[in-house]
Design a protein around this motif. Sequence first.
Motif, short mmCIF file in Angstrom:
data_model
loop_
_atom_site.label_atom_id
_atom_site.label_comp_id
_atom_site.label_asym_id
_atom_site.label_seq_id
_atom_site.Cartn_x
_atom_site.Cartn_y
_atom_site.Cartn_z
N GLY A 16 2.88 -6.66 4.25
CA GLY A 16 2.84 -5.81 3.07
C GLY A 16 1.66 -4.86 3.08
N PHE A 17 0.45 -5.37 3.38
CA PHE A 17 -0.74 -4.52 3.42
C PHE A 17 -0.63 -3.47 4.52
CE2 PHE A 17 -3.04 -8.08 1.20
CZ PHE A 17 -3.40 -7.34 0.09
N SER A 18 -0.15 -3.86 5.69
CA SER A 18 -0.05 -2.92 6.80
C SER A 18 0.97 -1.82 6.51
CB SER A 18 0.32 -3.66 8.08
OG SER A 18 -0.64 -4.63 8.41
N SER A 43 -5.02 0.54 14.83
CA SER A 43 -5.69 -0.61 14.20
C SER A 43 -4.70 -1.46 13.42
CB SER A 43 -6.80 -0.10 13.27
OG SER A 43 -7.37 -1.17 12.54
N LEU A 44 -3.78 -0.82 12.70
CA LEU A 44 -2.78 -1.58 11.94
C LEU A 44 -1.84 -2.34 12.87
CD1 LEU A 44 -1.84 1.02 9.15
CD2 LEU A 44 -3.26 -1.03 8.93
N GLY A 45 -1.47 -1.73 14.01
CA GLY A 45 -0.63 -2.43 14.97
C GLY A 45 -1.30 -3.66 15.54
N LEU A 46 -2.59 -3.54 15.90
CA LEU A 46 -3.33 -4.68 16.42
C LEU A 46 -3.49 -5.76 15.36
CD1 LEU A 46 -6.14 -2.91 18.50
CD2 LEU A 46 -4.23 -4.28 19.38
N TYR A 47 -3.71 -5.34 14.12
CA TYR A 47 -3.88 -6.32 13.03
C TYR A 47 -2.61 -7.14 12.82
CZ TYR A 47 -4.39 -8.17 8.32
OH TYR A 47 -4.43 -9.00 7.23
N LEU A 48 -1.44 -6.47 12.86
CA LEU A 48 -0.18 -7.19 12.71
C LEU A 48 0.05 -8.15 13.87
CD1 LEU A 48 2.42 -4.62 11.30
CD2 LEU A 48 1.63 -6.73 10.25
N VAL A 115 -10.77 0.70 3.69
CA VAL A 115 -9.63 -0.19 3.47
C VAL A 115 -9.19 -0.83 4.78
CG1 VAL A 115 -7.19 -0.24 2.82
CG2 VAL A 115 -8.83 0.96 1.39
N ASN A 116 -9.12 -0.02 5.84
CA ASN A 116 -8.70 -0.55 7.14
C ASN A 116 -9.68 -1.59 7.67
OD1 ASN A 116 -8.67 -0.01 10.41
ND2 ASN A 116 -6.65 -0.02 9.47
N CYS A 117 -10.96 -1.34 7.48
CA CYS A 117 -11.97 -2.30 7.95
C CYS A 117 -11.92 -3.59 7.13
CB CYS A 117 -13.36 -1.68 7.87
SG CYS A 117 -13.62 -0.32 9.03
N ARG A 118 -11.74 -3.46 5.82
CA ARG A 118 -11.65 -4.64 4.97
C ARG A 118 -10.44 -5.49 5.36
NH1 ARG A 118 -14.28 -8.22 2.82
NH2 ARG A 118 -15.68 -6.70 1.84
N LEU A 119 -9.36 -4.85 5.82
CA LEU A 119 -8.16 -5.59 6.21
C LEU A 119 -8.45 -6.57 7.34
CD1 LEU A 119 -5.15 -5.62 5.41
CD2 LEU A 119 -4.73 -4.01 7.26
N TRP A 120 -9.35 -6.19 8.24
CA TRP A 120 -9.69 -7.07 9.37
C TRP A 120 -10.56 -8.25 8.96
CZ3 TRP A 120 -7.93 -7.30 14.29
CH2 TRP A 120 -7.17 -6.22 14.75
#
Length: 680
Positions: A16-18, A43-48, A115-120
């Motif tokens: 959802g976040f990604s 970054s979003l791809g790696l996070y997922l 926001v992207n950094c906080r996601l990690w």
Amino acid sequence: MQVATIQSIQFKQAIGFSSLLFTLTLLLHSALPLWFILVICSSLGLYLLQAYKAKAVAANTKYVGNKESGSQVNVWHVSVLQVNIVAALILVGLLVNIRQAGVLNLMLQILLLAVNCRLWLLQKAAERQQLVWVQYFLLASGFILHQSMLMALLIFGLIGLNLYLHYHLFAPAHTRIPQRALIQSVVIIIPLWLACFVLFPRLAPFWQIPNINMATTGLGDSIDPGSIEQLVQNDSVAFRVEFSQAPPPQQQLYWRAKIYEQFDGRSWHVDEVKNSSNKAKQPAANIDTLSNPNEVTDLIRYKVIAEPSQQRSLFSLANPVQSQGPVQIQQAGLVQANTIVSQRLPYQLASIEQPIGLISAAERDRNLTLANGNAASKAFAQQLFANAPTPDAFVKAVANHFNQQAYFYSLTPPRLGKDSIDQFLFETKTGFCSHYASAAAFMLRSVGIPARVVGGYQGGNWYAEQNYLQVTQREAHAWVEYLVDQHWYKFDPTAAVAPERVLQDLNAALNDEQRLMLQSGWQQISWLSDLRQQFRHIDYYWSVWVLGFDTSQQLDIWRTLKRYAWHLLVGLGFILAILVLSWLYLQQKKRRLNVPAATLLIQQYVPSLWQNKTPSSSVSGYLQQLSRNYPKHAELLNSLIALYDQALYQQDTAALAALHQLLRREKTRLRRFFRMVQNA
């Protein structure tokens, strides 16, 4: 299993976040450099991928991508230090680009990076909640960059997704959203939101977007053979117009936007000196400055909604004399916005069909200047002028030449070299509006008649049901203004070659092959084109009723409310009374639903029983007391008691039916008895 369940829930939240951040990146792409978009998406791809690995490990499963059979995959956990180092490097790149991007865009970029950094680094529920709140702000920022209705629906949909994530961060695991409570909240919130929008004071925007590297639309500050041909292949909306009266005829719809006075032998350019002086003085035209104010009978009043163009140049008919909104009328009859048009801009004008006056002798001299070259065109112009020695006669001679000779109107004219006017007039004889306007202005100057090229739009599509004119980039056009008796008069040489272009539209002046060039594959499907236009109509209403809702309209609403205040109070009182009565009825119905069926039958057929019975005594006890006091009616009362108790306490449906029959048969006798008891 509990760990696996938690990881499964977190993986769904990660999706959802990604998804939300990816859509946000696309939504704000015009404010982001390309390399930054690629970094965020990677970054979003790696996070997922990492979230999926964490879920697989927690469920004690094999990761399919692992080459070693039977081994578990170690999830790579990033540290705060690693994230901060990467963020610092990206921030340096953004700061280097600040002059080109602008401060506002930089703020959006920093927020998206945060926001992207906080996601990690999400570990606690409070950190996820912080992420959700920042996403609300970023979603609201999307309205700065986009004003169309479709984009607004997309943003509202993303806000709904963020609300969904927000709910699941606070709610216990595996809980579902209570739909009834959600509907009740929406029913309450929507009227309050509408009231706030309509009645609360309207605030001017706190910022505009000073972004010079965003793609501009519309006419530029120079025009040459080929520039308008490229522009007309764009079918996007340039502006829309709503007239206070019947719209003018198609041949009068010349929307002036820019004046090109400097000619270098091939291209025409906006005079920078004159442009800067206009910005400094910014004089407003009015009816009193017209050449013949006594001849003013009718003003053409109209409202324009201009699309974002990242320019200050706006659009006006003929000679604008009055303006309303964040615009100003310049000396040459042009209209400019007070700031860069980075959002949809509504403004109102009043124009009159009178020529625009000469500003100064410097303006006349500037429009007589000729560049070197094109000797054959100069000689030909002087030859025509010998037989037509007045400005009007010479203009007519030029129009006749284009009309009677083998000149062609085309979207694909041959390329021209250095002496472009000579090549066009005597060799190719094929061109678009800019070719004819450039050649006509050059010939006028060659014989000592001040002339200039005007860039703007001609015509538009009138939609009678919606009552507005839609002008697209396809209507881009160039024509000529020449000086006679200290006033500038319009001359459109294209009308002599392709009158259909002026009287109808561009499609009417082109052959079938060139019409197909203007339409992409899907635009050739009629129902898709019709559907697209219907969306444009809806988008227009969105612009008028929502984006264009300003302080003056709000004041009109307040005046209307004040005028009909008494009627509104009566109406509100009536509605309130209906609501109160409905509430009381529902409460009574609710109480009735909690009363046993046997008791409801007694209440229905013998209502006077309840007037004599004390609240503390039961129905059966009260009837037994009456049976002892009135032996004459004991048999009836005992039958009533027996059936009532059996139906009430044993829930016997047969006894309930027998009770119903007894009450219906003995209704009159029972009512007389209880009236007697009451009067005793």
